[in-house]
Scaffold this active site. Structure first.
Site, mmCIF file in Angstrom:
data_model
loop_
_atom_site.group_PDB
_atom_site.id
_atom_site.type_symbol
_atom_site.label_atom_id
_atom_site.label_comp_id
_atom_site.label_asym_id
_atom_site.label_seq_id
_atom_site.Cartn_x
_atom_site.Cartn_y
_atom_site.Cartn_z
ATOM 1 N N ARG A 186 -14.550 -1.759 -14.679
ATOM 2 C CA ARG A 186 -15.607 -1.763 -13.557
ATOM 3 C C ARG A 186 -16.140 -0.366 -13.117
ATOM 4 O O ARG A 186 -15.183 0.538 -12.656
ATOM 5 C CB ARG A 186 -15.350 -2.598 -12.483
ATOM 6 N N ALA A 245 -36.351 5.330 6.187
ATOM 7 C CA ALA A 245 -34.800 5.125 5.903
ATOM 8 C C ALA A 245 -33.959 6.364 5.785
ATOM 9 O O ALA A 245 -34.547 7.273 5.407
ATOM 10 C CB ALA A 245 -34.858 4.109 4.533
ATOM 11 N N GLU A 268 -33.438 8.344 11.929
ATOM 12 C CA GLU A 268 -34.529 8.405 10.766
ATOM 13 C C GLU A 268 -35.805 8.064 11.187
ATOM 14 O O GLU A 268 -36.584 8.707 10.382
ATOM 15 C CB GLU A 268 -33.986 7.614 9.503
ATOM 16 N N GLU A 271 -38.482 11.245 9.951
ATOM 17 C CA GLU A 271 -39.596 11.196 9.087
ATOM 18 C C GLU A 271 -41.018 10.673 9.546
ATOM 19 O O GLU A 271 -41.899 10.837 8.989
ATOM 20 C CB GLU A 271 -39.196 9.904 8.153
ATOM 21 N N PRO A 312 -24.822 -5.164 -5.499
ATOM 22 C CA PRO A 312 -23.462 -5.433 -5.309
ATOM 23 C C PRO A 312 -22.851 -5.372 -6.828
ATOM 24 O O PRO A 312 -21.515 -5.451 -6.829
ATOM 25 C CB PRO A 312 -23.448 -6.815 -4.811
ATOM 26 N N GLU A 364 -34.645 19.721 4.793
ATOM 27 C CA GLU A 364 -35.290 20.896 4.145
ATOM 28 C C GLU A 364 -35.671 20.523 2.886
ATOM 29 O O GLU A 364 -36.510 21.028 1.938
ATOM 30 C CB GLU A 364 -34.369 21.987 4.046
#
Length: 186
Positions: free
Chosen positions: A42, A80, A96, A100, A118, A142
């Site tokens: 995996r 986000a 955030e 933003e 997932p 930046e």
């Protein structure tokens, strides 16, 4: 989100090898024992988690447009960002939002948390709704270049049709906003 205590499909880790350690993600390859006794590998992306904010002001949603290198195109998304180690998701969402968009709020409500992919990653995203916004100043990182705008629900739906909005967190937020407009609650 809670991990299952016992599951008849559980895979037991036999060995784990770290392949890459980056600034945002790490990659490991695990050898696992399957429920039938066989083994398999995996590939797992480890991520510290993220937050996103459905920010509403004057019946409009704040979005940012930025270039997404993996897609090789610009995307319109809700604000986000990545969680810092040990950071409270609600505080990260406030951070955030302000970084933003330049907007601040003390009125955040947790809508849901979900795993983004997932099948190969453990990233969990915490989605909040913010109202009662107060204009402040943008504080971009930046290496962050983006434009902020406010759009109507109809514009958001059009952006989805045009694939200018095509990420799961923003589409989830748009649908939550649509439900809110129809029912009066999230």
């Amino acid at each position: 989100m809670n991990k299952s205590v016992s599951n008849k499909y559980e895979e037991t880790t036999v060995s784990s090898q770290s392949i890459f350690q980056g600034r945002m993600i790490s990659l490991q390859v695990d050898t696992v024992k399957l429920p039938n006794g066989e083994t398999a590998t995996r590939e797992i992306v480890r991520h510290p988690g993220a937050v996103a904010v459905l920010a509403l002001t004057e019946d409009r949603m704040l979005v940012v447009e930025q270039y997404r290198k993996p897609l090789e195109k610009s995307q319109v998304e809700i604000p986000a960002g990545k969680l810092e180690p040990g950071e409270d998701p609600m505080e990260a969402a406030k951070r955030e939002l302000e970084e933003e968009t330049g907007y601040r709020t003390d009125s955040l409500k947790h809508l849901c948390s979900f795993y983004t992919s997932p099948g190969f990653a453990d990233e969990i995203l915490h989605l909040y709704v913010a109202e009662q916004l107060e204009k402040g100043e943008v504080h971009l990182d930046e290496d962050e270049f983006l434009d902020c705008e406010s759009i109507t629900l109809e514009q958001a739906q059009q952006y989805i049709r045009e694939q200018r909005i095509s990420d799961a967190k923003t589409i989830t937020a748009v649908y939550a906003w649509q439900v809110y407009k129809l029912t009066g609650s999230f």
